[in-house]
Design an enzyme around this catalytic site. Structure first.
Site, PDB file in Angstrom:
ATOM      1  N   HIS A  98       0.863  -1.183   0.000  1.00 19.82           N
ATOM      2  CA  HIS A  98       0.000   0.000   0.000  1.00 19.82           C
ATOM      3  C   HIS A  98       0.899   1.232   0.000  1.00 19.82           C
ATOM      4  CE1 HIS A  98      -4.167  -1.146   0.002  1.00 19.82           C
ATOM      5  NE2 HIS A  98      -3.942  -2.099   0.888  1.00 19.82           N
ATOM      6  N   ASP A 103      -4.823   2.008   2.002  1.00 15.38           N
ATOM      7  CA  ASP A 103      -5.184   1.393   3.284  1.00 15.38           C
ATOM      8  C   ASP A 103      -5.727   2.444   4.247  1.00 15.38           C
ATOM      9  OD1 ASP A 103      -2.614   2.531   3.226  1.00 15.38           O
ATOM     10  OD2 ASP A 103      -1.846   1.222   4.791  1.00 15.38           O
ATOM     11  N   TYR A 298      -8.943   8.137 -17.819  1.00 17.79           N
ATOM     12  CA  TYR A 298      -9.826   8.775 -16.850  1.00 17.79           C
ATOM     13  C   TYR A 298     -10.279  10.145 -17.339  1.00 17.79           C
ATOM     14  CZ  TYR A 298      -7.971   5.311 -13.536  1.00 17.79           C
ATOM     15  OH  TYR A 298      -7.608   4.149 -12.902  1.00 17.79           O
ATOM     16  N   GLU A 373      -0.229   8.183  11.417  1.00 14.38           N
ATOM     17  CA  GLU A 373      -1.590   7.662  11.576  1.00 14.38           C
ATOM     18  C   GLU A 373      -2.544   8.643  12.244  1.00 14.38           C
ATOM     19  OE1 GLU A 373      -0.738   2.876  11.598  1.00 14.38           O
ATOM     20  OE2 GLU A 373      -0.230   4.033  13.390  1.00 14.38           O
TER      21      GLU A 373
END
Length: 393
Positions: A98, A103, A298, A373
């Protein structure tokens, strides 16, 4: 509900969820474990959900009011990169990591889902509906398009859609916003030039496709520099060329492939036209012929100003004005969130995940990428507030 307090209460669980996803990354269109884990959490929390785009998940939280329906998107796939970090939660899978923060995106959306469901089940409930888009294959074929084609924006119809991406060049606790154009459209270019073969000692007997290719490549560089305003960003990058069969044989065919990036459809279509004209006329001038094919990638991602205003107001209230930065120029990189925002008013913003003091500075798509985090808290808190604000608009 005190949302800030609730986010703090579930933070340790969010960290655990993120690290589990990080240790078990799955490449595009292979996200079966990730899909199951997402559905397990949603089922545990009593959130209606179903499979979409084969390896994706759509969740639905119904409120009791008559407010809007807000969709929130998180991409879930990993990259084919070997992780070189030395953490307890490093990837356990060789050749998968990741390295783009998906994640974290998945974890943030799960945190949003849990809090919104708790609010929906409370006495006050919520004045609107929330749709949760856990999107596969962002890094390859564009899972957003498949989800939209399978009806994820319907039943109930989504009025507003939000997305985010972690960015390590921004410190955790900060966000980066942009009005209008944010990411470019993408098209693959395939050019085939045909001449006529001959012995290398007698070039006048053939039509040299390699010489033709040299002129085409040089001429195409003038599209950006001479046909497009310097204030309008466009990229034509030719990445591969192949042709010829032997050193002493005039090549009768050359193939060139590349990518086109533009920030709006008018420019995109005009550049395609110019590429075809230059290739065709150059090949004709050499006595050869050509074909030019484009393969759509895209769509350009263009933020809705009304929705960006909502994100800005909430970010100022929750994080403070000093923790908001505005992106000056759009990116010529791609982001398939555009397929959602083409169907409803949308905004996509960048969530700071870096921390210079902790040494968390590696860029996305690198083998040492990581996040602070603490950004999980910021992402959940801000998106919940954004949803509540959009319900009443």
């Amino acid at each position: 509900m005190d949302i800030n307090k609730r986010v703090t209460e579930i933070f340790d669980e969010l960290v655990h969820i993120r690290r589990d996803f990080h240790m078990n990354p799955e490449l595009s269109q292979q996200e079966f474990r990730t899909q199951k884990k997402i559905q397990d959490y949603l089922n545990e929390w009593g959130i209606e959900n179903y499979v979409c785009a084969e390896t994706g998940v759509v969740g639905l939280i119904n409120g009791k009011g008559s407010g809007k329906t807000v969709g929130i998107r998180a991409d879930i796939d990993a990259l084919p990169i070997n992780e070189e970090n030395n953490h307890s939660y490093c990837s356990l899978r060789v050749g998968a990591m990741h390295a783009c923060g998906h994640d974290a995106h998945t974890t943030i959306l799960l945190g949003i889902a849990r809090i919104m469901k708790e609010m929906a089940d409370s006495e006050d409930s919520i004045n609107g509906n929330v749709k949760l888009f856990f999107q596969p294959a962002e890094e390859t074929i564009g899972g957003a398009k498949r989800m939209v084609e399978e009806g994820c924006m319907l039943n109930p119809t989504v009025d507003y859609v939000l997305g985010l991406h972690v960015m390590p060049y921004i410190e955790a606790g900060m966000v980066e916003l942009k009005y209008g154009k944010l990411n470019a459209s993408t098209d693959s270019i395939k050019i085939t030039l045909n001449g006529a073969s001959a012995h290398g000692a007698y070039p006048d007997k053939g039509i040299d496709a390699i010489a033709m290719a040299g002129s085409v490549i040089t001429s195409l560089q003038t599209v950006v520099s001479r046909n497009i305003s310097p204030l309008n960003s466009v990229v034509i990058s030719l990445g591969r060329i192949s042709g010829g069969v032997k050193d002493n044989v005039i090549a009768d065919e050359v193939k060139i492939t590349g990518t086109l990036r533009a920030l709006d459809d008018d420019t995109r279509n005009y550049v395609k036209q110019r590429i075809k004209e230059i290739v065709t006329n150059t090949a004709n001038a050499y006595g050869g012929h050509s074909t030019v094919d484009f393969y759509d990638g895209y769509q350009a991602l263009i933020n809705n100003d009304e929705v960006v205003d909502v994100v800005k107001e909430n970010a100022e209230k929750l994080l403070g004005k000093d923790n908001i930065v505005f992106k000056e120029f759009p990116s010529l990189g791609a982001e398939d969130f555009s397929y959602f925002s083409d169907e409803a008013k949308g905004a996509f913003f960048h969530l700071g995940c870096g921390n210079k003091e902790k040494g968390i500075t590696s860029l996305i798509h690198t083998d040492t990428f990581d996040i602070d985090e603490e950004c999980l808290k910021t992402g959940v808190l801000l998106q919940v507030e954004n949803i509540l604000s959009l319900f009443g608009r």
